[in-house]
Design an enzyme around this catalytic site. Structure first.
Site, PDB file in Angstrom:
ATOM      1  N   GLU A  31      22.838  34.398 -10.333  1.00 44.24           N
ATOM      2  CA  GLU A  31      23.896  34.734  -9.377  1.00 44.24           C
ATOM      3  C   GLU A  31      25.025  33.733  -9.621  1.00 44.24           C
ATOM      4  O   GLU A  31      24.800  32.529  -9.586  1.00 44.24           O
ATOM      5  CB  GLU A  31      23.353  34.600  -7.951  1.00 44.24           C
ATOM      6  CG  GLU A  31      24.314  35.174  -6.945  1.00 44.24           C
ATOM      7  CD  GLU A  31      23.820  35.072  -5.512  1.00 44.24           C
ATOM      8  OE1 GLU A  31      22.652  34.735  -5.288  1.00 44.24           O
ATOM      9  OE2 GLU A  31      24.660  35.328  -4.620  1.00 44.24           O
ATOM     10  N   ARG A 256       7.786  28.472 -10.490  1.00 41.16           N
ATOM     11  CA  ARG A 256       9.044  27.743 -10.606  1.00 41.16           C
ATOM     12  C   ARG A 256       8.789  26.345 -11.166  1.00 41.16           C
ATOM     13  O   ARG A 256       7.717  25.784 -11.007  1.00 41.16           O
ATOM     14  CB  ARG A 256       9.692  27.574  -9.224  1.00 41.16           C
ATOM     15  CG  ARG A 256      10.361  28.798  -8.697  1.00 41.16           C
ATOM     16  CD  ARG A 256      10.876  28.537  -7.298  1.00 41.16           C
ATOM     17  NE  ARG A 256      12.228  27.977  -7.304  1.00 41.16           N
ATOM     18  CZ  ARG A 256      13.319  28.722  -7.357  1.00 41.16           C
ATOM     19  NH1 ARG A 256      13.246  30.030  -7.437  1.00 41.16           N
ATOM     20  NH2 ARG A 256      14.518  28.160  -7.319  1.00 41.16           N
ATOM     21  N   LYS A 266      20.225  25.363  -5.628  1.00 38.38           N
ATOM     22  CA  LYS A 266      21.685  25.431  -5.711  1.00 38.38           C
ATOM     23  C   LYS A 266      22.347  25.030  -4.398  1.00 38.38           C
ATOM     24  O   LYS A 266      23.414  24.435  -4.397  1.00 38.38           O
ATOM     25  CB  LYS A 266      22.088  26.866  -6.060  1.00 38.38           C
ATOM     26  CG  LYS A 266      21.697  27.240  -7.463  1.00 38.38           C
ATOM     27  CD  LYS A 266      22.452  28.431  -7.929  1.00 38.38           C
ATOM     28  CE  LYS A 266      21.885  29.715  -7.400  1.00 38.38           C
ATOM     29  NZ  LYS A 266      22.243  30.875  -8.218  1.00 38.38           N
TER      30      LYS A 266
END
Ligand code: ATP
Ligand code: MG
Length: 548
Positions: A31, A256, A266
């Site tokens: 994104e 992850r 983020k």
């Protein structure tokens, strides 16, 4: 480079052998609302390396369906970072390019009675959703007719409604054990300009609806994502089936990557930038790819680090010292090893003639003769590291300079310290010494052994340099600080500045040039570096700092 090997590779192999797929197509879907961090490197490397292992293809797809935080600055940053890591996508796509096709699929679901326009507010919707243990409740708007839903959805697109006033939802099952299946939102109204679409749209699809369709449009075979999407897979499959997608992609989840003591979301990275706790996303202390690059990490060190962490279906936490180890492995036999004095003190060699600068041969990298030699300057005045001198030799272990002790200045001469000058605070301002001309490097002198070898930089040719010593942004977690907000756990000493000198051979250094400064560690030239004042960031030390 290490070869990629993991459970997804096994699945791909089986899918090819069974004929379920006839090629491997993956995508990396960031994104564009921030710069990439090292966690993303795991997703990038996994997608690209797995496709490569089967001669497949990988797309870069910007998941730009939420205009609120997205920006072209991030689009460009992500493309740059990807190329820097060494990956070239087969195609660059934007989720927003599929807005029209996605809209048509939403209309199809409405026509099939599988989607409806809801007037509940967001708070009401979450109240109606139920909990893990209790089923949800149907919205009073759930049974609107297909015609009414089509009309309302079109009006949503036309901008007749305010944000939050209406939502398009999938009609699945409000009592489904998986909460994601309880009539998830498909479209919401946002009167925000999109970085690519401008004001063309005021309804934007949700990730769960848009993503499987995008995967299908692109012919993705294996849609890889991190573990938190695990319980969204059922919805992914539902949308692919109900939208009658020609191509059927499948989602697979992997754990992850977390790094000890490193903030990697983020949201947090953005908070550090906004609060000016760092100089930007590319601050060399940041775990962003641009920060790591500026810190001096190389694409190979990052790739080998990521591959070395393996991949499984659980989230993993690794130590950052492993990344440093990969950096040393990568650069040890590649970089120049010049002299830099980071915390200098001047040595005056009283028996050396004044006004003379002589040049001596010095290997560029002692361990790699093919890298050749260069000349280094020597004269009556040199700088050495303050830590390399002590007035009185404390014990046998002291293998550096002291009064009446002789050491070798590397690739030059033996010197013996004779006296010191001090300022009013008692700090040494200069060391006096004598040298022995017979000990010139290369002369084969072997009558005495010096008390150690230390490096130096000749004073009149030395170039002033700023050295940035970088420590983790976060303090180690302790009993006292473990409940503190991450902003209060920031390490106040994460950036330390030293003013010293480098040898003149570095006069044309440019940003991202890597060096191993003799006895000091790995450094890289910073973008703030100028001809008059060079700036270097310390990437890591010469040896592992790992403590058991
Ligand atoms: P963050 O949680 O840090 O805000 P994100 O997951 O929201 O990141 P995206 O831009 O959506 O960021 O991520 C693109 C891809 O990178 C996703 O497929 C995501 O699963 C993956 N990814 C992000 N962080 C990690 C991580 N730490 N380890 C592995 N994959 C990750
Ligand atoms: Mg995300």
């Amino acid at each position: 480079m290490a070869e990629i090997n993991n459970f997804i590779k096994t699945i791909m192999q089986q899918d090819l052998e069974s004929g379920k797929v006839d090629e491997i197509v993956t995508r990396f879907p960031p994104e564009p609302n921030a710069y990439l961090h090292i966690g993303h490197a795991r997703a990038i490397i996994t997608n690209f390396e797995l496709a490569k292992a089967f001669n497949g293809r990988t797309n870069l797809r910007f998941d730009d369906t939420n205009p609120a935080k997205e920006d072209t600055e991030f689009v460009e940053g992500i493309m740059y970072d990807l190329a820097w890591l060494g990956y070239k996508p087969q195609n660059v796509f934007y989720g927003s390019d599929y807005f029209e096709a996605t809209y048509e699929k939403a209309v199809l679901l409405i026509k099939k009675g599988l989607a409806y326009v809801d007037d509940l507010s967001q708070e009401e919707m979450s109240k109606y959703r139920g909990t893990l243990t209790e089923p949800g409740k149907n919205s009073p708007y759930r049974d609107r007719s297909v015609e009414e839903n089509l009309k309302l959805f079109e009006e949503m697109r036309e901008g007749k409604y305010k944000e939050g006033e209406k939502t398009l939802r999938a009609k699945i099952d409000m009592a489904h054990p998986n909460i994601n299946m309880r009539d998830p939102a498909m479209y919401r109204i946002l009167h925000i300009k999109h970085h690519r679409q401008g004001n063309k749209w005021c309804i934007y699809p949700m990730y769960d609806f848009a993503h499987p369709l995008q995967d299908s449009f692109e012919g993705i075979t294996h849609s890889l994502c991190s573990l938190e999407y695990d319980n969204h897979r059922i919805l992914y499959d539902w949308f692919v089936e109900k939208c009658e997608m020609e191509h059927v992609p499948h989602q697979y989840e992997f754990g992850r990557l977390n790094i000890n003591n490193t903030i990697m979301s983020k949201r947090y990275l953005r908070a550090l930038v906004d609060a000016k706790k760092v100089s930007g996303y590319d601050d060399p202390r940041m775990p962003t790819l641009c920060g790591l690059r500026r810190r001096g990490f190389t694409p190979d060190s990052i790739r080998n680090f990521i591959l070395g962490t393996g991949l499984s279906r659980v989230n993993s936490t690794v130590d950052s010292f492993q990344l440093e180890e990969e950096l040393r492995n990568d650069l040890k036999y590649k970089t120049l090893r010049p002299n830099a004095v980071i915390n200098p003190v001047k040595v005056i060699i009283d028996n050396y003639p004044e006004g003379v600068v002589e040049y001596l041969d010095c290997p560029n990298n002692q361990e790699v003769p093919e890298m050749g030699e260069r000349k280094i300057a020597f004269s009556r005045e040199v700088y050495i590291e303050r830590e390399d001198f002590i007035e009185v030799k404390p014990n046998k272990k002291w293998k550096r300079l002291a009064l009446n002790v002789e050491v070798r200045l590397m690739h030059a001469y033996f010197i013996t310290a004779t006296s010191v000058e001090k300022d009013s605070n008692g700090e040494i301002t200069c060391i006096h010494a004598t040298y022995d001309p017979a000990t010139r490097s290369g002369s084969g002198f072997d009558e005495r052994k010096p008390n150690g070898n230390i490096h130096f930089v000749e004073a009149t040719t030395a170039i002033p340099a700023v050295f940035r010593l970088l420590e983790p942004l976060m303090l180690d977690e302790t009993e006292e600080n473990k409940d503190l907000d991450f902003m209060e756990r920031l390490n106040p000493d994460s950036l330390q500045i030293r003013n010293g000198f480098v040898e003149e051979s570095l006069k044309d250094t440019k940003p991202l040039d890597h060096y191993q400064f003799i006895r000091n560690g790995y450094y890289v030239t910073d973008k703030d570096s100028t001809k008059d004042k060079l700036v270097f960031n310390r990437t890591c030390g010469l040896k592992s700092s790992f403590k058991l």
